[in-house]
Design an enzyme around this catalytic site. Structure first.
Site, PDB file in Angstrom:
ATOM      1  N   ASP A   2     -20.060  -2.635  19.786  1.00  0.00           N
ATOM      2  CA  ASP A   2     -19.895  -4.089  19.649  1.00  0.00           C
ATOM      3  C   ASP A   2     -19.339  -4.628  20.968  1.00  0.00           C
ATOM      4  O   ASP A   2     -18.437  -4.029  21.562  1.00  0.00           O
ATOM      5  CB  ASP A   2     -18.929  -4.383  18.490  1.00  0.00           C
ATOM      6  CG  ASP A   2     -19.006  -5.825  18.042  1.00  0.00           C
ATOM      7  OD1 ASP A   2     -19.404  -6.062  16.886  1.00  0.00           O
ATOM      8  OD2 ASP A   2     -18.648  -6.720  18.840  1.00  0.00           O
ATOM      9  N   ASN A  22     -20.844  -7.777   6.662  1.00  0.00           N
ATOM     10  CA  ASN A  22     -20.668  -9.196   6.380  1.00  0.00           C
ATOM     11  C   ASN A  22     -22.000  -9.761   5.930  1.00  0.00           C
ATOM     12  O   ASN A  22     -23.048  -9.428   6.494  1.00  0.00           O
ATOM     13  CB  ASN A  22     -20.182  -9.928   7.635  1.00  0.00           C
ATOM     14  CG  ASN A  22     -18.812  -9.444   8.087  1.00  0.00           C
ATOM     15  OD1 ASN A  22     -17.960  -9.131   7.261  1.00  0.00           O
ATOM     16  ND2 ASN A  22     -18.592  -9.359   9.392  1.00  0.00           N
ATOM     17  N   GLN A  49     -21.227 -13.723   8.335  1.00  0.00           N
ATOM     18  CA  GLN A  49     -22.251 -13.015   9.099  1.00  0.00           C
ATOM     19  C   GLN A  49     -22.758 -13.938  10.196  1.00  0.00           C
ATOM     20  O   GLN A  49     -23.207 -15.051   9.907  1.00  0.00           O
ATOM     21  CB  GLN A  49     -23.410 -12.607   8.178  1.00  0.00           C
ATOM     22  CG  GLN A  49     -24.497 -11.831   8.922  1.00  0.00           C
ATOM     23  CD  GLN A  49     -25.672 -11.460   8.018  1.00  0.00           C
ATOM     24  OE1 GLN A  49     -25.704 -11.805   6.836  1.00  0.00           O
ATOM     25  NE2 GLN A  49     -26.632 -10.763   8.590  1.00  0.00           N
ATOM     26  N   HIS A  83     -26.415  -5.307   9.726  1.00  0.00           N
ATOM     27  CA  HIS A  83     -25.651  -4.351  10.532  1.00  0.00           C
ATOM     28  C   HIS A  83     -24.422  -3.911   9.779  1.00  0.00           C
ATOM     29  O   HIS A  83     -23.834  -4.670   9.007  1.00  0.00           O
ATOM     30  CB  HIS A  83     -25.279  -4.939  11.896  1.00  0.00           C
ATOM     31  CG  HIS A  83     -24.624  -6.284  11.826  1.00  0.00           C
ATOM     32  ND1 HIS A  83     -25.332  -7.449  11.616  1.00  0.00           N
ATOM     33  CD2 HIS A  83     -23.333  -6.657  11.931  1.00  0.00           C
ATOM     34  CE1 HIS A  83     -24.509  -8.476  11.607  1.00  0.00           C
ATOM     35  NE2 HIS A  83     -23.280  -8.024  11.777  1.00  0.00           N
ATOM     36  N   HIS A  94     -20.675  -2.539  10.447  1.00  0.00           N
ATOM     37  CA  HIS A  94     -19.615  -2.335  11.442  1.00  0.00           C
ATOM     38  C   HIS A  94     -18.894  -1.031  11.098  1.00  0.00           C
ATOM     39  O   HIS A  94     -18.410  -0.871   9.969  1.00  0.00           O
ATOM     40  CB  HIS A  94     -18.564  -3.453  11.353  1.00  0.00           C
ATOM     41  CG  HIS A  94     -19.059  -4.831  11.676  1.00  0.00           C
ATOM     42  ND1 HIS A  94     -18.795  -5.455  12.882  1.00  0.00           N
ATOM     43  CD2 HIS A  94     -19.771  -5.726  10.938  1.00  0.00           C
ATOM     44  CE1 HIS A  94     -19.320  -6.672  12.865  1.00  0.00           C
ATOM     45  NE2 HIS A  94     -19.917  -6.856  11.697  1.00  0.00           N
TER      46      HIS A  94
HETATM   47  P1  5GP Z   1     -21.200 -10.312  12.140  1.00  0.00           P
HETATM   48  O1  5GP Z   1     -20.165 -11.349  12.428  1.00  0.00           O
HETATM   49  O2  5GP Z   1     -22.579 -10.900  12.053  1.00  0.00           O
HETATM   50  O3  5GP Z   1     -20.880  -9.406  10.999  1.00  0.00           O
HETATM   51  O4  5GP Z   1     -21.167  -9.332  13.391  1.00  0.00           O
HETATM   52  C1  5GP Z   1     -21.896  -9.522  14.551  1.00  0.00           C
HETATM   53  C2  5GP Z   1     -21.257  -8.637  15.588  1.00  0.00           C
HETATM   54  O5  5GP Z   1     -22.159  -8.509  16.669  1.00  0.00           O
HETATM   55  C3  5GP Z   1     -19.951  -9.191  16.143  1.00  0.00           C
HETATM   56  O6  5GP Z   1     -18.913  -8.240  15.961  1.00  0.00           O
HETATM   57  C4  5GP Z   1     -20.264  -9.439  17.611  1.00  0.00           C
HETATM   58  O7  5GP Z   1     -19.175  -9.144  18.452  1.00  0.00           O
HETATM   59  C5  5GP Z   1     -21.443  -8.524  17.866  1.00  0.00           C
HETATM   60  N1  5GP Z   1     -22.379  -8.995  18.861  1.00  0.00           N
HETATM   61  C6  5GP Z   1     -22.919 -10.249  18.934  1.00  0.00           C
HETATM   62  N2  5GP Z   1     -23.782 -10.325  19.959  1.00  0.00           N
HETATM   63  C7  5GP Z   1     -23.792  -9.093  20.537  1.00  0.00           C
HETATM   64  C8  5GP Z   1     -24.494  -8.557  21.665  1.00  0.00           C
HETATM   65  O8  5GP Z   1     -25.297  -9.229  22.328  1.00  0.00           O
HETATM   66  N3  5GP Z   1     -24.245  -7.260  21.982  1.00  0.00           N
HETATM   67  C9  5GP Z   1     -23.378  -6.483  21.267  1.00  0.00           C
HETATM   68  N4  5GP Z   1     -23.203  -5.206  21.687  1.00  0.00           N
HETATM   69  N5  5GP Z   1     -22.703  -6.967  20.196  1.00  0.00           N
HETATM   70  C10 5GP Z   1     -22.909  -8.255  19.839  1.00  0.00           C
END
Ligand code: 5GP
Ligand code: ZN
Length: 113
Positions: free
Chosen positions: A30, A86, A93, A99, A101
């Site tokens: 991440d 999420n 999300q 995804h 985590h």
């Molecule tokens: P969500 O909030 O959708 O459960 O998690 C999305 C996750 O993706 C977040 O923890 C965020 O930091 C990560 N993330 C978003 N954009 C990128 C990216 O371009 N590269 C990487 N490696 N992580 C990302």
């Protein structure tokens, strides 16, 4: 999906630190880590969220869950870890590609924020 950042990461059209991949999944760090170890496990197939899974994804979903312990071991998480999905607006999300985590190397708290 052409405008999905996680599809682009899986297809190596966007840079990321991939720590594991095979024909079905991709695992990468991440870019805003919430723990010393914070990787995202994604299916290479574009699925928007857990709400968008169906019976035909049963094999893929169980494959991912069964892989978690191996990925956790590779990441040195012998003392435990947290797996988070999420989903939707209340689940916060932000990236609309399913995804998982995987967080570790610190003591987690409960309830989550
Ligand atoms: P969500 O909030 O959708 O459960 O998690 C999305 C996750 O993706 C977040 O923890 C965020 O930091 C990560 N993330 C978003 N954009 C990128 C990216 O371009 N590269 C990487 N490696 N992580 C990302
Ligand atoms: Zn995608």
């Amino acid at each position: 999906m052409s405008d999905c950042i996680f599809c682009k990461i899986a297809q190596k059209e966007l840079p990321s630190e991939i720590v594991y991949e095979d024909d079905r999944i991709c695992v990468f760090r991440d870019n805003a880590p919430q723990a010393p170890v914070h990787v995202l496990i994604i299916p290479k197939k574009h699925i928007a969220s857990l709400d968008d899974t169906s019976e035909e994804d049963a094999g893929l979903l169980s494959y991912i869950l069964l892989k978690v312990k191996d990925i956790a071991a590779d990441q040195g998480l012998a003392d435990g870890y947290r797996l988070v999905v999420n989903c939707g607006e209340d689940g916060q999300q932000t990236v609309k590609h399913l995804h998982f985590h995987l967080l570790g190397k610190r003591k987690m708290t409960w309830p989550p924020g």
